[in-house]
Design an enzyme around this catalytic site. Sequence first.
Site, PDB file in Angstrom:
ATOM      1  N   GLY A   1     -25.505 -54.913  19.330  1.00  0.00           N
ATOM      2  CA  GLY A   1     -25.868 -55.325  20.685  1.00  0.00           C
ATOM      3  C   GLY A   1     -24.655 -55.304  21.609  1.00  0.00           C
ATOM      4  O   GLY A   1     -23.542 -55.621  21.192  1.00  0.00           O
TER       5      GLY A   1
ATOM      6  N   GLY B   1     -33.581 -59.901  21.269  1.00  0.00           N
ATOM      7  CA  GLY B   1     -32.409 -59.009  21.330  1.00  0.00           C
ATOM      8  C   GLY B   1     -32.258 -58.234  20.026  1.00  0.00           C
ATOM      9  O   GLY B   1     -32.080 -57.008  20.020  1.00  0.00           O
ATOM     10  N   HIS B   2     -32.359 -58.951  18.887  1.00  0.00           N
ATOM     11  CA  HIS B   2     -32.274 -58.271  17.584  1.00  0.00           C
ATOM     12  C   HIS B   2     -33.426 -57.268  17.437  1.00  0.00           C
ATOM     13  O   HIS B   2     -33.248 -56.161  16.930  1.00  0.00           O
ATOM     14  CB  HIS B   2     -32.389 -59.268  16.429  1.00  0.00           C
TER      15      HIS B   2
ATOM     16  N   GLN C   1     -16.152 -65.083   9.375  1.00  0.00           N
ATOM     17  CA  GLN C   1     -15.962 -64.890  10.817  1.00  0.00           C
ATOM     18  C   GLN C   1     -16.122 -66.188  11.606  1.00  0.00           C
ATOM     19  O   GLN C   1     -16.180 -66.172  12.833  1.00  0.00           O
ATOM     20  CB  GLN C   1     -16.886 -63.797  11.355  1.00  0.00           C
TER      21      GLN C   1
ATOM     22  N   MET D   1     -27.057 -61.808  11.548  1.00  0.00           N
ATOM     23  CA  MET D   1     -26.837 -63.072  10.825  1.00  0.00           C
ATOM     24  C   MET D   1     -28.128 -63.896  10.836  1.00  0.00           C
ATOM     25  O   MET D   1     -28.096 -65.128  10.716  1.00  0.00           O
ATOM     26  CB  MET D   1     -25.678 -63.850  11.456  1.00  0.00           C
TER      27      MET D   1
ATOM     28  N   GLN E   1     -16.888 -56.955  20.187  1.00  0.00           N
ATOM     29  CA  GLN E   1     -17.217 -56.653  18.781  1.00  0.00           C
ATOM     30  C   GLN E   1     -17.594 -55.183  18.627  1.00  0.00           C
ATOM     31  O   GLN E   1     -17.172 -54.505  17.678  1.00  0.00           O
ATOM     32  CB  GLN E   1     -18.372 -57.548  18.313  1.00  0.00           C
TER      33      GLN E   1
ATOM     34  N   LYS F   1     -24.203 -57.347  23.923  1.00  0.00           N
ATOM     35  CA  LYS F   1     -23.799 -58.701  24.310  1.00  0.00           C
ATOM     36  C   LYS F   1     -22.437 -59.040  23.695  1.00  0.00           C
ATOM     37  O   LYS F   1     -21.601 -59.653  24.324  1.00  0.00           O
ATOM     38  CB  LYS F   1     -24.828 -59.743  23.882  1.00  0.00           C
ATOM     39  N   ASP F   2     -22.233 -58.576  22.455  1.00  0.00           N
ATOM     40  CA  ASP F   2     -20.931 -58.766  21.818  1.00  0.00           C
ATOM     41  C   ASP F   2     -20.114 -57.505  22.091  1.00  0.00           C
ATOM     42  O   ASP F   2     -19.864 -56.704  21.186  1.00  0.00           O
ATOM     43  CB  ASP F   2     -21.114 -58.993  20.322  1.00  0.00           C
TER      44      ASP F   2
ATOM     45  N   MET G   1     -30.010 -63.314  25.666  1.00  0.00           N
ATOM     46  CA  MET G   1     -30.568 -63.905  24.452  1.00  0.00           C
ATOM     47  C   MET G   1     -29.496 -64.043  23.381  1.00  0.00           C
ATOM     48  O   MET G   1     -28.660 -63.146  23.211  1.00  0.00           O
ATOM     49  CB  MET G   1     -31.712 -63.049  23.935  1.00  0.00           C
TER      50      MET G   1
HETATM   51  O1  PAF Z   1     -23.111 -59.713  15.632  1.00  0.00           O
HETATM   52  C1  PAF Z   1     -23.378 -60.323  14.574  1.00  0.00           C
HETATM   53  O2  PAF Z   1     -24.459 -60.916  14.403  1.00  0.00           O
HETATM   54  C2  PAF Z   1     -22.342 -60.368  13.473  1.00  0.00           C
HETATM   55  O3  PAF Z   1     -21.051 -60.450  13.982  1.00  0.00           O
HETATM   56  C3  PAF Z   1     -22.459 -59.199  12.474  1.00  0.00           C
HETATM   57  C4  PAF Z   1     -22.184 -57.870  13.152  1.00  0.00           C
HETATM   58  C5  PAF Z   1     -23.856 -59.177  11.868  1.00  0.00           C
HETATM   59  C6  PAF Z   1     -21.446 -59.366  11.343  1.00  0.00           C
HETATM   60  O4  PAF Z   1     -21.641 -60.553  10.636  1.00  0.00           O
END
Ligand code: PAF
Length: 282
Positions: free
Chosen positions: A147, A36-37, A61, A30, A153, A149-150, A184
Amino acid sequence: MQVCQTNQQVSDLVSTWRLAGKSVAFVPTMGGLHQGHLSLVEQAKQQADNVIVSIFVNPTQFGENEDFEQYPNTLKEDLKQLEALQVAGVFTPDAQQMYPDGFSTNIKAGHLAEGLCGEKRPGYFDGVVQIVHRLFEIISPDIAIFGQKDYQQLLVIKQMVSEYSLPIKILSADIVREADGLAMSTRNQYLSAKERTEAAHLYRILVQLKQDVLSNKTVDSAILNAEQSLAKHFKIDYLSVLDANTLSATTDNTTKIAILCAVFLGSTRLIDNIIFHPKQTT
Ligand code: PAF
């Protein structure tokens, strides 16, 4: 680095790669990119010939009282960072590309979305699987990287991929932490200087909780201790110790344990987790 704004542009780009026999790894984000990204991108580069990153702040979301409107937009800076990493493609669609008028595909998150963040943020995981499924459909990557971290998810997405039989391999990357242990996150920039110092207690307390679980304290008493420590610094949203594969209570058959936590520091919500193996008894 090719920057695509429309579905057509990005699927054409991926098609040319396919014709050239290239494999494709995808990193959905996002924006508000941090180390981290970038570590996800580094891992993606090792897994496939070409890497594509998407940047889209997905409205579906976010709950009504959440931070959609103030979510950091650092597109120029993000593109610079991705260019430096020699990413092959970036997809920056707008909401009309993702959800054109009349868009009605209804993808729902599975049962792994029920507790934890799913319970505290109703509709959140339905929004996540909706956008991830949509992006997968348009980009058709071989691999996608998320990641750890989530953590919930990650499991919810793996479940979606399995239930919809999508031919995409889902990989995860370790949490990247600041020097003081704070995981992060794009949302860390909401913290004031004082809150930022306070935030470091979160990981320290989770590490202590892990040690307590490994030293044969009962899970309930270990959680109670951790809750007391957390409450000195944060408003606890949830703290759970669960089987990391099923997100249900641990049993004698549990091979991986997850400590999963969400707290508020002022109005900023922080999440963190530790995944580890139970102590071997033999
Ligand atoms: O983890 C995220 O940044 C978001 O939930 C994702 C996977 C990009 C979906 O919008």
